[in-house]
Design an enzyme around this catalytic site. Structure first.
Site, PDB file in Angstrom:
ATOM      1  N   ASP A 162       0.817  -1.206   0.000  1.00  0.00           N
ATOM      2  CA  ASP A 162       0.000   0.000   0.000  1.00  0.00           C
ATOM      3  C   ASP A 162       0.854   1.262   0.000  1.00  0.00           C
ATOM      4  O   ASP A 162       0.475   2.280  -0.579  1.00  0.00           O
ATOM      5  CB  ASP A 162      -0.934   0.011   1.212  1.00  0.00           C
ATOM      6  CG  ASP A 162      -2.116  -0.929   1.036  1.00  0.00           C
ATOM      7  OD1 ASP A 162      -2.348  -1.395  -0.098  1.00  0.00           O
ATOM      8  OD2 ASP A 162      -2.813  -1.192   2.030  1.00  0.00           O
ATOM      9  N   GLY A 163       2.028   1.191   0.642  1.00  0.00           N
ATOM     10  CA  GLY A 163       2.926   2.341   0.646  1.00  0.00           C
ATOM     11  C   GLY A 163       3.394   2.715  -0.748  1.00  0.00           C
ATOM     12  O   GLY A 163       3.560   3.902  -1.063  1.00  0.00           O
TER      13      GLY A 163
ATOM     14  N   GLU B 268      -4.483   9.295   5.679  1.00  0.00           N
ATOM     15  CA  GLU B 268      -4.694  10.120   6.853  1.00  0.00           C
ATOM     16  C   GLU B 268      -3.660  11.221   6.944  1.00  0.00           C
ATOM     17  O   GLU B 268      -2.656  11.225   6.228  1.00  0.00           O
ATOM     18  CB  GLU B 268      -4.632   9.273   8.122  1.00  0.00           C
ATOM     19  CG  GLU B 268      -3.233   8.923   8.590  1.00  0.00           C
ATOM     20  CD  GLU B 268      -2.861   7.475   8.393  1.00  0.00           C
ATOM     21  OE1 GLU B 268      -3.740   6.625   8.570  1.00  0.00           O
ATOM     22  OE2 GLU B 268      -1.702   7.203   8.054  1.00  0.00           O
TER      23      GLU B 268
ATOM     24  N   ALA C 112      -5.933   2.106   8.727  1.00  0.00           N
ATOM     25  CA  ALA C 112      -4.490   2.257   8.891  1.00  0.00           C
ATOM     26  C   ALA C 112      -4.172   2.732  10.317  1.00  0.00           C
ATOM     27  O   ALA C 112      -4.623   2.136  11.287  1.00  0.00           O
ATOM     28  CB  ALA C 112      -3.956   3.217   7.830  1.00  0.00           C
TER      29      ALA C 112
ATOM     30  N   LYS D 198      -7.053   3.040  12.941  1.00  0.00           N
ATOM     31  CA  LYS D 198      -7.532   1.838  13.640  1.00  0.00           C
ATOM     32  C   LYS D 198      -6.638   1.505  14.826  1.00  0.00           C
ATOM     33  O   LYS D 198      -7.125   1.085  15.885  1.00  0.00           O
ATOM     34  CB  LYS D 198      -7.605   0.661  12.674  1.00  0.00           C
ATOM     35  CG  LYS D 198      -8.098  -0.645  13.307  1.00  0.00           C
ATOM     36  CD  LYS D 198      -8.151  -1.764  12.279  1.00  0.00           C
ATOM     37  CE  LYS D 198      -8.596  -3.072  12.919  1.00  0.00           C
ATOM     38  NZ  LYS D 198      -7.606  -3.552  13.926  1.00  0.00           N
TER      39      LYS D 198
END
Length: 272
Positions: A51-52, A129, A168, A171
């Site tokens: 995901d990065g 975020e 991410a 959570k």
């Protein structure tokens, strides 16, 4: 001359050897399929990694999001932004070839507006975020919701996440998991202090799409702002305003995995 599909693509990958091998194989398959490689102005960006890697690709093409769609190949555990795994490269080629751009999946982006003490305004976009903290001291901020003073916060920091980013960092600090179809964003406190002087809600807040959230900060020069995986150390931040009018990011629709399937696969696994 080899016939091309006219579809312009680019492959973005991380630095791991395993990823490099998969990306090289994928490149050969894309050439054989007739795709055109165009780093400057692609129609589709293929992220190979985690995901990065996809977040980095999104920020690299941030100024072209109206014209670029994304698709991910995950080379590790199943990720939230990757629809295909390393053994599904052929399925990926088919999905790109047969995709309908009008049916692309869209996720909202968070607009982050930073005001500095000299009046300078900086604007960023976040897919996951944004977090504001201080270097060595607790953070003190007035939290305003659509210009209504809601509370005075004191603690380690404040996190604001999109629905997709809710799984991410949000959570891990006790925030709620939100489905991307919920048109809202979320504010979550990081280790707030609650005593006779400072009283905060102490719970995640789901903010409606029409509203804004502003953090009015006390004077200090050691604020640390993160936007996804990017770090910013601006001098003398006075305000940070968040809204859900940062536009959207679009993903190729072929092979799309449902959000709750992603959540289950990432955090729960098989249920027996």
């Amino acid at each position: 001359m080899k016939k091309t599909t006219g579809k312009k693509i680019w492959i973005v990958k991380n630095h791991y050897d395993k990823t490099a091998k998969i990306a090289a194989e994928l490149e050969k398959m894309c050439l054989a399929a007739g795709f055109v490689f165009d780093e400057k102005s692609p129609e589709i960006v293929i992220s190979v990694g985690g995901d990065g890697t996809l977040l980095a690709a999104m920020h690299f093409y941030e100024s072209q999001l109206e014209h670029v769609r994304f698709v991910g190949v995950h080379t590790g555990h199943l990720g939230f932004y990757a629809d295909f795994q390393e053994h599904e490269l052929l399925e990926l080629i088919v999905a790109i070839r047969e995709e309908d751009p009008s049916e692309a999946f869209q996720y909202p982006l968070l607009k982050v507006t930073v005001k500095l003490s000299d009046g300078t305004i900086k604007t960023h976009l976040a897919l996951n975020e944004s977090v504001i903290k201080r270097g060595s001291k607790t953070l003190v901020a007035d939290i305003e919701i659509s210009d209504f003073l809601f509370e005075k916060f004191r603690g380690d920091g404040l996190s604001v996440s999109t629905p997709t980013g809710s799984t991410a960092y949000n959570k891990s600090i006790g925030g709620a998991v939100m489905h991307p179809r919920v048109k809202a964003f979320q504010v979550t406190e990081v280790a707030s202090l609650n005593n006779l002087v400072y009283r905060t809600l102490g719970a995640p807040m789901i903010i409606a799409e029409k509203d804004t959230v502003k953090f009015v900060l006390e004077s200090a020069s050691d604020y640390l702002l993160t936007v996804d995986q990017l770090d910013y150390a601006y001098d003398e931040i006075t305000e940070v305003t968040y809204s859900l009018d940062g536009g959207t990011i679009r993903f190729v629709n072929g092979g799309h995995t449902g959000f709750w399937h992603r959540v289950k696969n990432s955090f729960i696994g098989d249920v027996k």
